[in-house]
Design an enzyme around this catalytic site. Structure first.
Site, PDB file in Angstrom:
ATOM      1  N   SER A   1     -11.384  -1.280   5.472  1.00  0.00           N
ATOM      2  CA  SER A   1     -10.898  -1.030   4.068  1.00  0.00           C
ATOM      3  C   SER A   1     -10.341  -2.545   3.502  1.00  0.00           C
ATOM      4  O   SER A   1     -10.376  -2.841   2.242  1.00  0.00           O
ATOM      5  CB  SER A   1      -9.730  -0.008   3.561  1.00  0.00           C
TER       6      SER A   1
ATOM      7  N   SER B   1      -9.565   2.917   1.779  1.00  0.00           N
ATOM      8  CA  SER B   1      -8.019   3.257   1.816  1.00  0.00           C
ATOM      9  C   SER B   1      -6.931   2.016   1.205  1.00  0.00           C
ATOM     10  O   SER B   1      -5.975   2.387   0.564  1.00  0.00           O
ATOM     11  CB  SER B   1      -7.361   3.859   3.356  1.00  0.00           C
TER      12      SER B   1
ATOM     13  N   LYS C   1       0.889  -1.155  -0.022  1.00  0.00           N
ATOM     14  CA  LYS C   1       0.074  -0.048   0.130  1.00  0.00           C
ATOM     15  C   LYS C   1       0.813   1.169  -0.010  1.00  0.00           C
ATOM     16  O   LYS C   1       1.881   1.338   0.780  1.00  0.00           O
ATOM     17  CB  LYS C   1      -0.884  -0.025   1.273  1.00  0.00           C
TER      18      LYS C   1
END
Length: 183
Positions: free
Chosen positions: A181, A157, A82
């Site tokens: 998320s 997210s 991420k």
């Protein structure tokens, strides 16, 4: 084995295929990168791809395998990170123009542990700016789309991480979860 079959293998299946020499890390990374090349222009799951570095990591992983060295549990398995998690030498933008050129000098502990386990870093997945939204879009990289219906969002997210795994652009993605998320 067809490249699409490789792309949808589970992490466990992939790690076992590497250890048993049924698949090489190079074959796996090439298959996943081909899938990313095909789908990412529409889905926009990856915001930063380190394809050449991933190929180099795969070659080194294959050499280690062929030398009979001790392997980690994720040896040769590709992973995405991420874009809010520090990755040494790979930009980490938090989806914000403020950090558009920020390149950390160290890995987050999760990334460090993945590397120690033998995982191969493919790149960074898209996030909403600073992760503060239930949809995945930002001023730097735009909208990440749900791979099953491009008119929908893959969620908040960790949307890029979710979209990458769901579409076979990687078997494993590291995300974070403050409000659902990745659930």
């Amino acid at each position: 084995m067809e490249h699409i079959e490789i792309c949808y293998m589970s992490v466990v299946e992939m790690a076992e295929a590497v250890k048993s020499k049924q698949l090489s890390p190079v074959e796996i990374v090439d298959a996943i990168l081909r899938r990313i090349e095909q789908l990412n222009p529409r889905v926009n799951a990856y915001c930063t791809l380190v394809a050449e570095d991933a190929r180099e990591q795969a070659r080194k992983a294959e050499a280690k395998l062929m030398r009979g060295e001790k392997l980690g549990p994720l040896h040769g398995v590709p992973v995405s990170i991420k874009d809010m998690i520090f990755t040494k030498g790979i930009r980490t933008t938090n989806g914000s123009k403020i950090y558009a050129d920020f390149v950390p000098q160290q890995d987050a502990i999760a990334v460090e542990r993945l590397k120690t386990a033998g995982a191969i870093i493919l790149g960074k997945t898209n996030v909403p700016e600073f992760g503060w939204k239930g949809t995945c879009d930002n001023p730097l990289f735009g909208v990440t789309r749900n791979p099953w219906n491009l008119e929908l969002t893959p969620g908040g997210s960790s949307g890029g991480a979710v979209a990458s795994v769901a579409s076979g652009m990687g078997p494993l993605a590291i995300g974070t979860d403050a409000g659902g998320s990745i659930r």
